[in-house]
Design an enzyme around this catalytic site. Structure first.
Site, PDB file in Angstrom:
ATOM      1  N   PHE A 131      35.274  84.621 138.805  1.00 19.93           N
ATOM      2  CA  PHE A 131      34.791  85.615 138.881  1.00 19.93           C
ATOM      3  C   PHE A 131      33.036  85.725 138.113  1.00 19.93           C
ATOM      4  O   PHE A 131      32.659  84.963 138.275  1.00 19.93           O
ATOM      5  CB  PHE A 131      35.425  85.217 136.929  1.00 19.93           C
ATOM      6  CG  PHE A 131      34.983  86.842 136.355  1.00 19.93           C
ATOM      7  CD1 PHE A 131      35.796  88.108 137.024  1.00 19.93           C
ATOM      8  CD2 PHE A 131      34.292  86.247 134.912  1.00 19.93           C
ATOM      9  CE1 PHE A 131      36.058  88.733 135.897  1.00 19.93           C
ATOM     10  CE2 PHE A 131      34.617  87.590 134.335  1.00 19.93           C
ATOM     11  CZ  PHE A 131      35.234  88.458 134.575  1.00 19.93           C
ATOM     12  N   ASP A 222      41.392  78.504 134.334  1.00 18.71           N
ATOM     13  CA  ASP A 222      40.998  79.430 133.627  1.00 18.71           C
ATOM     14  C   ASP A 222      42.289  80.086 133.191  1.00 18.71           C
ATOM     15  O   ASP A 222      42.722  80.929 134.315  1.00 18.71           O
ATOM     16  CB  ASP A 222      40.221  80.565 134.240  1.00 18.71           C
ATOM     17  CG  ASP A 222      39.156  81.775 133.668  1.00 18.71           C
ATOM     18  OD1 ASP A 222      40.131  82.375 133.403  1.00 18.71           O
ATOM     19  OD2 ASP A 222      38.316  82.473 134.306  1.00 18.71           O
ATOM     20  N   PHE A 454      25.609  94.947 138.194  1.00 19.33           N
ATOM     21  CA  PHE A 454      26.576  95.470 137.713  1.00 19.33           C
ATOM     22  C   PHE A 454      27.038  96.017 136.127  1.00 19.33           C
ATOM     23  O   PHE A 454      27.142  97.047 136.208  1.00 19.33           O
ATOM     24  CB  PHE A 454      27.886  95.214 138.131  1.00 19.33           C
ATOM     25  CG  PHE A 454      28.427  94.167 137.422  1.00 19.33           C
ATOM     26  CD1 PHE A 454      27.967  92.206 137.876  1.00 19.33           C
ATOM     27  CD2 PHE A 454      29.455  94.575 136.474  1.00 19.33           C
ATOM     28  CE1 PHE A 454      28.733  91.596 137.739  1.00 19.33           C
ATOM     29  CE2 PHE A 454      29.636  93.772 135.870  1.00 19.33           C
ATOM     30  CZ  PHE A 454      29.747  91.444 136.178  1.00 19.33           C
TER      31      PHE A 454
HETATM   32  N1  F0G Z   1      37.638  84.305 133.385  1.00 21.10           N
HETATM   33  C1  F0G Z   1      38.178  85.794 133.836  1.00 21.10           C
HETATM   34  C2  F0G Z   1      39.211  85.321 134.866  1.00 21.10           C
HETATM   35  C3  F0G Z   1      38.288  86.779 133.533  1.00 21.10           C
HETATM   36  O1  F0G Z   1      38.789  87.891 134.032  1.00 21.10           O
HETATM   37  C4  F0G Z   1      36.759  87.098 132.451  1.00 21.10           C
HETATM   38  C5  F0G Z   1      36.580  87.803 131.801  1.00 21.10           C
HETATM   39  C6  F0G Z   1      36.076  85.653 132.213  1.00 21.10           C
HETATM   40  C7  F0G Z   1      37.077  85.036 132.560  1.00 21.10           C
HETATM   41  C8  F0G Z   1      35.216  85.554 131.178  1.00 21.10           C
HETATM   42  O2  F0G Z   1      35.439  86.011 129.748  1.00 21.10           O
HETATM   43  O3  F0G Z   1      35.142  88.908 129.191  1.00 21.10           O
HETATM   44  O4  F0G Z   1      35.993  86.515 127.398  1.00 21.10           O
HETATM   45  O5  F0G Z   1      33.389  86.526 128.673  1.00 21.10           O
HETATM   46  N2  F0G Z   1      36.724  89.139 132.367  1.00 21.10           N
HETATM   47  C9  F0G Z   1      37.037  90.501 131.664  1.00 21.10           C
HETATM   48  C10 F0G Z   1      37.275  91.791 132.584  1.00 21.10           C
HETATM   49  C11 F0G Z   1      35.715  90.835 131.887  1.00 21.10           C
HETATM   50  O6  F0G Z   1      36.612  92.785 132.653  1.00 21.10           O
HETATM   51  O7  F0G Z   1      38.223  91.211 133.776  1.00 21.10           O
HETATM   52  P1  F0G Z   1      34.448  87.394 128.361  1.00 21.10           P
END
Ligand code: F0G
Length: 481
Positions: A131, A222, A454
């Site tokens: 990610f 995760d 981005f």
């Molecule tokens: N791991 C995964 C799989 C995520 O999708 C995200 C965040 C994070 C870690 C980080 O977490 O935003 O609370 O700091 N995903 C968001 C998205 C930002 O739009 O998919 P966070």
């Protein structure tokens, strides 16, 4: 939940009542053209007053329940020893079985702490897919990310149920190449975000743990989208068909050394945490918590969010909640498929993903087809999606673009927020755009930040295509919508 209609169709159905609503508005096409220009063709830079359906993300945007809101009122705002924290640890123990909990203000803060505690310069972190923020923190700590996904992972039109599986042969090969002592940990991301919200199977996790344990490599999980992954296991993995979400979560956790999550997705709050049963790991992380986040019993979260997270974690284990996003996403993907729009299949968690390479085959990757598609979708619909392609990759040390494995426009479906008619509208406008895809051109950067570009980067259409697209829209629908 899905329900069968008398004509044989199966539709997703809301197992909740909507008692509080927030109004939205559809800015007319000319305003949308101006707004996307002002935003540098980057949907992150739009203001929500210019957005009709906000499908940028499901992060922190899911509908909260009455019980979550009620819990917020009894928050114990103590700097240290807050009872709110102990209600969170009770929930974590009940649901996942972990004794030690480290709260953090969101998922990337947990990633920061993990990288700080476990990644040394020259280390490698293996994962089913990265990610953006997890990769950034590992690299900032001097480590390297190695993605060892299966060959199925990147096939966007597919019926493979578990494209998020980690490839065990590549895992063995990595151990041979780097040596187990150089592998800081192996990270399994539930419903792998960047390849279309695709889950891994419980059997795959079991095998990953077996190999990791043999070489004393910690397994980091995760779980930001864990309830979705559990729901897919229930629906797609034969051995777990009759099992409840609660049981599947417990099964998953027995293989996990360190769990972390963004609480903003499955748990429907704004927060995050790390949890483990390994006291040594806990002791390695804990000293950094007050340095970067806050004291051990709040970790940068408001106590109100901690209370809501304790409730949200319990609620995400309910069948109706775990399925609430995935069933609507499947409906959305089916609508697009029926209209000939290339969406990632099978439908995953968190979002409907449109494959920009198949949608806009005439745009070369260095001209960012997924970014162009996200901007064009906004222009024709007022719907804000997110680019998940080469713009979401940072340049290499030599300053070259790193081409992304996939070019996706991600239309997140926040849980219990949007209705079926809104999804029908989205599918209709995206299908219209598909019929006019030749009008869409590429993008180029005009302002480019050095890291996670981005978020704040600004771009321009390569040859002024946005005006032509807006004109075609006006020809078909007029200026008012
Ligand atoms: N791991 C995964 C799989 C995520 O999708 C995200 C965040 C994070 C870690 C980080 O977490 O935003 O609370 O700091 N995903 C968001 C998205 C930002 O739009 O998919 P966070």
């Amino acid at each position: 939940m899905k329900i069968q209609l008398s004509d044989g169709r199966s539709i997703p159905i809301e197992m909740h009542k909507v008692r509080i609503v927030q109004s939205t508005q559809l800015p007319p096409i000319r305003r949308r053209l101006a707004a996307i220009q002002e935003a540098g063709f980057n949907t992150f830079l739009l203001r929500t007053r210019d957005v009709f359906l906000d499908m940028l993300t499901d992060s922190g945007t899911n509908a909260m329940s009455d019980n979550q809101l009620a819990a917020m009122m009894r928050a114990d705002d103590a700097y240290a020893g807050s009872e709110s924290f102990y209600r969170l640890t009770d929930a974590v123990k009940d649901i996942f079985g972990f004794d030690y909990v480290i709260p953090a203000h969101q998922g990337r803060a947990a990633e920061h702490l993990l990288a700080k505690a476990f990644v040394k310069p020259g280390d490698v972190v293996l994962m089913n897919y990265h990610f953006t923020t997890s990769k950034a923190h590992i690299e900032l700590a001097g480590g390297k990310v190695l993605e060892i996904f299966t060959d199925d992972a990147l096939i966007t039109k597919s019926d493979i149920p578990f494209k998020g599986n980690l490839d065990l042969e590549k895992f063995e090969a990595a151990i041979n190449t780097y040596g187990a002592e150089k592998i800081a940990y192996v990270r399994m991301e539930a419903t792998t975000n960047l390849i279309g919200g695709q889950p891994f199977s419980l059997e795959n996790l079991r095998q990953v743990k077996e190999l990791a344990a043999k070489h004393k490599i910690p397994l980091v999980f995760d779980g930001s989208l864990i309830s979705e992954n559990a729901y897919f296991i229930q629906n797609r993995e034969k051995a777990f068909g009759g099992r409840s979400i609660k049981e599947i979560l417990k099964e998953l956790m027995q293989y996990v050394d360190i769990f972390y999550m963004s609480g903003r997705k499955s748990a429907a709050v704004r927060g995050g945490m790390i949890a483990t049963n390994n006291k040594d790991f806990y002791n390695q992380i804990l000293p950094w918590l007050p340095v970067y986040e806050g004291f051990a019993t709040y970790g940068g979260m408001s106590t109100k969010e901690i209370e809501a997270m304790a409730v949200g974690l319990r609620e995400m284990t309910e069948q109706e909640v775990a399925s609430s996003g995935a069933d609507f996403i499947e409906y959305f993907v089916n609508q697009l498929e029926e209209k000939g729009v290339p969406a990632v299949t099978p439908a995953g968690g968190l979002a409907c993903h449109v494959d920009a390479r198949r949608f806009l085959p005439h745009i070369a990757q260095p001209q960012y087809p997924a970014g162009a598609l996200a901007a064009a979708i906004y222009l024709v619909s007022g719907i804000r999606s997110m680019e998940r392609g080469t713009i979401s990759m940072d340049r290499d040390a030599q300053g070259n673009d790193v081409m992304s494995d996939l070019e996706l426009a991600r239309l997140a479906v926040p849980r219990r927020v949007y209705t079926m008619s809104q999804l029908d509208y989205a599918a209709d406008r995206i299908a219209w755009l598909h019929n006019h895809r030749d009008l869409v051109g590429g993008l180029r950067f005009v302002e480019e930040p050095p890291v996670l570009r981005f978020f704040f980067g600004r771009l321009q259409p390569v040859d002024g295509w946005a005006e032509n697209l807006a004109q075609a829209f006006i020809n078909d629908f007029g200026e008012s919508c």
